[in-house]
Design a protein around this motif. Structure first.
Motif, PDB file in Angstrom:
ATOM      1  N   VAL A   1       0.845  -1.192   0.000  1.00 19.62           N
ATOM      2  CA  VAL A   1       0.000   0.000   0.000  1.00 19.62           C
ATOM      3  C   VAL A   1       0.883   1.247   0.000  1.00 19.62           C
ATOM      4  O   VAL A   1       1.961   1.269   0.606  1.00 19.62           O
ATOM      5  CB  VAL A   1      -0.955   0.000   1.224  1.00 19.62           C
ATOM      6  CG1 VAL A   1      -0.185  -0.040   2.518  1.00 19.62           C
ATOM      7  CG2 VAL A   1      -1.899   1.191   1.204  1.00 19.62           C
ATOM      8  N   ASP A   2       0.404   2.273  -0.711  1.00 18.12           N
ATOM      9  CA  ASP A   2       1.014   3.602  -0.651  1.00 18.12           C
ATOM     10  C   ASP A   2       0.120   4.476   0.219  1.00 18.12           C
ATOM     11  O   ASP A   2      -1.047   4.703  -0.109  1.00 18.12           O
ATOM     12  CB  ASP A   2       1.138   4.222  -2.052  1.00 18.12           C
ATOM     13  CG  ASP A   2       2.142   3.485  -2.920  1.00 18.12           C
ATOM     14  OD1 ASP A   2       3.069   2.876  -2.367  1.00 18.12           O
ATOM     15  OD2 ASP A   2       1.984   3.509  -4.163  1.00 18.12           O
ATOM     16  N   CYS A   3       0.663   4.944   1.336  1.00 16.28           N
ATOM     17  CA  CYS A   3      -0.078   5.836   2.230  1.00 16.28           C
ATOM     18  C   CYS A   3       0.227   7.279   1.844  1.00 16.28           C
ATOM     19  O   CYS A   3       1.366   7.728   1.983  1.00 16.28           O
ATOM     20  CB  CYS A   3       0.313   5.586   3.685  1.00 16.28           C
ATOM     21  SG  CYS A   3      -0.207   3.991   4.317  1.00 16.28           S
ATOM     22  N   ILE A   4      -0.775   7.985   1.355  1.00  8.11           N
ATOM     23  CA  ILE A   4      -0.617   9.396   0.991  1.00  8.11           C
ATOM     24  C   ILE A   4      -1.299  10.233   2.062  1.00  8.11           C
ATOM     25  O   ILE A   4      -2.517  10.238   2.184  1.00  8.11           O
ATOM     26  CB  ILE A   4      -1.220   9.675  -0.403  1.00  8.11           C
ATOM     27  CG1 ILE A   4      -0.543   8.772  -1.449  1.00  8.11           C
ATOM     28  CG2 ILE A   4      -1.059  11.150  -0.764  1.00  8.11           C
ATOM     29  CD1 ILE A   4      -1.144   8.874  -2.824  1.00  8.11           C
ATOM     30  N   VAL A   5      -0.491  10.911   2.863  1.00 13.44           N
ATOM     31  CA  VAL A   5      -0.991  11.671   4.014  1.00 13.44           C
ATOM     32  C   VAL A   5      -1.069  13.144   3.635  1.00 13.44           C
ATOM     33  O   VAL A   5      -0.104  13.711   3.115  1.00 13.44           O
ATOM     34  CB  VAL A   5      -0.060  11.477   5.226  1.00 13.44           C
ATOM     35  CG1 VAL A   5      -0.537  12.297   6.407  1.00 13.44           C
ATOM     36  CG2 VAL A   5       0.016   9.996   5.604  1.00 13.44           C
ATOM     37  N   GLN A   6      -2.210  13.770   3.923  1.00 12.96           N
ATOM     38  CA  GLN A   6      -2.400  15.175   3.562  1.00 12.96           C
ATOM     39  C   GLN A   6      -2.643  16.072   4.763  1.00 12.96           C
ATOM     40  O   GLN A   6      -2.899  17.263   4.598  1.00 12.96           O
ATOM     41  CB  GLN A   6      -3.554  15.294   2.554  1.00 12.96           C
ATOM     42  CG  GLN A   6      -3.197  14.629   1.228  1.00 12.96           C
ATOM     43  CD  GLN A   6      -4.330  14.565   0.246  1.00 12.96           C
ATOM     44  OE1 GLN A   6      -5.475  14.384   0.627  1.00 12.96           O
ATOM     45  NE2 GLN A   6      -4.016  14.699  -1.030  1.00 12.96           N
TER      46      GLN A   6
END
Length: 813
Positions: free
Chosen positions: A294-299
């Motif tokens: 999984v790629d966790c993209i945190v904003q």
């Protein structure tokens, strides 16, 4: 005569001797005088030295007194600082409470503003509804019915008088949430070999369509199943989540987690209780959707404590704004953002300013600016907004907030009274009251995202009237891309990110230049078709699809630290095959070096290893001419390793998906750990956990379920068993290799852990990494008697170095 001559000779001799002695005496006297002079000089020097020493002692006493006073002042300053820190904490708590009250008041204000706008747009409808409501209350009181019947009737009447309105940008699917219970019946499409996406959003999907939603849509359209994590929690004591399929892709879902109290993410970091509940809910999601890599993209920094725990993941911080520039962000969140910047595998910056700021914290920074939905904004709708007075329209859409320059727009309205200034967007700074004396300024309020082209294509010139402040200096404005998609001329204040648009945008510094640019644009209307097409041609190459592609490429090409895995073999070919196959297929790590050291196997192992390594430079095989034992064999592999992280792995193991990233994550997040190992099904210490699987084929599913439920967890362990351990090269450089006194094996792992601990580091066991272990496949070939003899011999060696050996124990169940 002879006696007289003899006497004369003797007298002469005595005279010469006397003269010689006199000369010597004179020389001796001179030497004595010289020495006296030297002694006197030394006395003088000694006295001078004593004087200097006395002066230096006085100076030293003065310095000691000054140091004492300085220490006293320092203590006083520290006491004052602690007092100020306590006051600052109290003020911070007070500020948080005030911000929460302000947010509540703003929400009330938005409701009142929307209500006022509705009355202003349709006063007759409002009056009729008000009269109908009063009439219904009179009828309600007059009707001779029971209270229960009246209640049902009132509910229906209120539903008729106050129908539910869709929020801006809300789709038809938002009215009903589809819960995803932890069930294998859920049909979540795979990502076709690509990692799934967990996008930890800064806004709810249906709030306003911005960068987060557009990136998520394009990632899903590109084949990656994408879970958009909403900031709007469900207030519930039990962990869990709800999922909502979103329009635009069958791979796109919004997730709302259950968190007690449903806290706002903007005011403070998550509490420990919230993190626990979020971890449980996320584990349920990962299990339900069968999420692998999984790629966790945190904003937003609020999500960092959760995202850093996700197994088999790459952590990306999509830094969209200079959050400190908002002025109302809690310091704890700003500190958490710095930690996120440093820890992220990739830091994405939306502007050059953010890139420069980010590179101070992280070497892996990629600039991926904002963009536009070109096909949506470029197409002129069949019907567009029209000014009843048929004036030229100077337009802006977007939030009207503290960064919006009200004074500049007022000057524009006053300088161009014959033109319409059309402002569209949520008003959070009472702009309507500010522009009350400007009859040519119209505020439409916030409109649905789908309605923006209706207004945009009616505008003759589009504005970006921002204040020049830290927040806007770091901003890459989305609306400029959208303005250009419609081919519209744009006039903006001068900001760093406007330089990329070149002469496609009028970028000016002073208010008079801003007004002059608008006059020039309006005076040149109608524009040549080629001019409009040039702007659209530029915007066509700046779409969210382009940005999603850039993001994928940036993640795929991330430099990963090299990991060297040392596998020691001695016969047991089938176990070796299974081990190496799992390393190749399950590690899911691009920079893996595998070093196999064969301790003179007598079966087909050497031939297999030769063929296995052929054509693969990342596979290294070392053949020994005799069995050098466990410690010496592994030391050969460690000496040949070039990785930043080193692993010792038995050949009777099978690794599971993402095990490398899991162990590295703990070492990166906890610098005090010097060596770490996984949990397993079969070992003689606390690393052993209960398992249900009977076949190795059933192991991966159970292992995934087990580690997801424990993600981010680890515990300190006294001794790691070296069936699988990882340590950074810094540990190896300090501690060295395994002790070879132990020969074929036993106690070298105890010995190594003692040496690590002696250096002040900790040994740890990762609860969220599982490796299957057959246990002692090589030692079993020795036979029980030889094994026991070897055990006792090596125990004596260990105890001679470290004292009494403490037997390993299992964990309490």
């Amino acid at each position: 005569m002879d006696p007289i001559n003899l006497l004369v000779d003797r007298i002469d001799q005595l005279t010469r001797s006397t003269q010689s002695r006199s000369i010597e005496a004179l020389q001796l006297v001179k030497e004595i005088e010289n020495r006296d002079r030297l002694i006197n000089q030394l006395g003088l020097d000694s006295k001078a030295l004593g004087t200097r020493l006395s002066l230096q002692e006085c100076e030293a006493r003065r310095l000691r007194e000054r140091l004492r006073l300085a220490e006293q002042r320092l203590k006083n300053a520290e006491a004052l600082l602690k007092m100020k820190q306590r006051e600052a904490v109290a003020l911070s708590d007070w500020a948080v409470d005030l911000r929460a009250q302000l947010a509540a008041k703003q929400a009330e204000l938005f409701k009142l503003c929307d209500w006022g706008n509705a009355i202003e747009r349709a006063p007759l409808r409002y009056s009729m509804r008000k009269m109908a409501y009063r009439f219904s209350r009179w009828v309600y009181a007059w009707l001779p019915l029971s209270a229960q019947v009246k209640g049902k009737l009132a509910h229906r009447l209120r539903g008729w008088l106050k129908p539910r309105k869709a929020t801006p940008g809300e789709s038809a699917t938002s009215a009903s949430l589809v819960p995803l219970p932890p069930s294998p019946d859920l049909a979540v499409p795979s990502s076709a070999g690509q990692p799934m996406i967990l996008m930890f959003g800064v806004i709810d999907w249906h709030f306003r369509i911005q960068r987060p939603q557009n990136l998520a849509k394009e990632l899903a359209r590109g084949g990656q199943t994408t879970f958009y994590i909403s900031n709007n929690f469900i207030d519930d004591d039990a962990p869990g989540f709800e999922a909502e399929p979103l329009a635009g892709s069958h791979r796109l879902f919004q997730i709302r987690f259950k968190v007690r109290g449903a806290p706002a993410i903007y005011h403070a970091p998550p509490t420990a209780a919230a993190i626990r509940q979020l971890c449980q809910g996320l584990a349920m999601l990962l299990e339900t959707a069968n999420v692998g890599a999984v790629d966790c993209i945190v904003q937003h920094a609020y999500w960092f404590p959760l995202a850093r725990r996700v197994p088999n993941s790459t952590l990306v911080y999509d830094c969209m704004d200079h959050h400190e520039g908002f002025g109302n962000v809690a310091q704890e969140l700003l500190d958490l953002e710095i930690a996120l910047m440093r820890r992220a595998d990739l830091l994405v910056a939306t502007s050059d300013w953010i890139e420069q700021h980010g590179r101070r914290e992280n070497r892996n920074v990629e600039v991926i600016r904002n963009a536009c939905e070109f096909s949506f904004f470029s197409q002129r709708p069949g019907k567009v907004y029209r000014d009843p007075a048929n004036r030229k329209i100077i337009g802006y859409y977007g939030v009207i907030a503290e960064w919006f320059d009200l004074d500049l727009v007022k000057q524009v309205a006053q300088a161009l009274p014959q033109q319409l200034v059309l402002l569209i967007g949520s008003d959070t700074v009472q702009a309507r009251r500010y522009f009350k004396g400007c009859p040519n300024v119209v505020l439409e309020g916030e409109v649905p995202y789908a309605s923006l082209p209706y207004y945009l294509h009616a505008m003759d010139v589009c504005l970006l009237p921002f204040k020049v402040m830290p927040l806007t200096l770091a901003t890459n404005p989305v609306k400029v891309y959208e303005y250009l998609s419609a081919g519209k001329p744009v006039v903006s204040v001068k900001l760093p990110e406007l330089s990329q648009f070149g002469n496609r945008v009028w970028s000016v510094e002073r208010p008079d230049e801003f007004i002059s640019a608008i006059r020039n644009v309006l005076g040149a209307l109608p524009e040549a078709r080629a001019t409009r097409q040039a702007r659209q041609s530029y915007a066509r190459g700046q779409t969210w699809q382009h940005r999603a592609t850039s993001l994928r490429q940036a993640i795929a090409t991330l430099p990963m630290p090299k990991v060297s895995v040392v596998v020691l073999t001695y016969n047991n070919l089938e176990l070796t095959k299974a081990c190496l196959d799992s390393l190749v297929t399950q590690s899911q790590y691009p920079n893996l070096e595998i070093i196999v050291v064969d301790n003179h196997s007598s079966d087909q192992t050497p031939a297999y290893l030769t063929a296995w390594a052929d054509g693969h430079p990342e596979r290294i095989v070392i053949f020994n001419q005799d069995n050098k034992g466990f410690a010496a064999g592994n030391n050969q592999g460690l000496a040949a390793a070039s990785g930043e992280y080193l692993v010792i792995l038995n050949n009777d193991t099978i690794v599971t998906a993402g095990w490398v990233k899991g162990l590295i994550r703990h070492l990166r997040d906890n610098k005090e750990i010097g060596i770490i190992g996984p949990i397993t099904n079969n070992i003689g210490n606390e690393a052993k956990v209960s398992t249900r699987y009977g076949r190795v084929d059933d192991m991966p599913a159970e292992a995934a379920q087990m580690t997801r439920s424990r993600m981010g967890e680890w515990f300190e362990i006294n001794t790691l068993a070296f069936f699988c351990v990882m340590f950074p090269r810094s540990t190896y450089e300090q501690v060295g290799g395994l002790c070879e006194e132990y020969g074929l094996g036993f106690f070298e792992d105890d010995d190594y852990c003692r040496r690590v601990q002696r250096r002040g580091m900790r040994a740890a066991c990762a609860e969220d990494v599982f490796v299957h272990h057959h246990l002692s496949a090589s030692f079993n070939a020795l036979g029980a008697k030889k094994k026991q003899a070897l055990f006792e011999k090596n125990r004596a060696i260990y105890e001679s170095k470290w004292g009494s050996w403490v037997p390993h124990t299992y964990r309490d169940v």
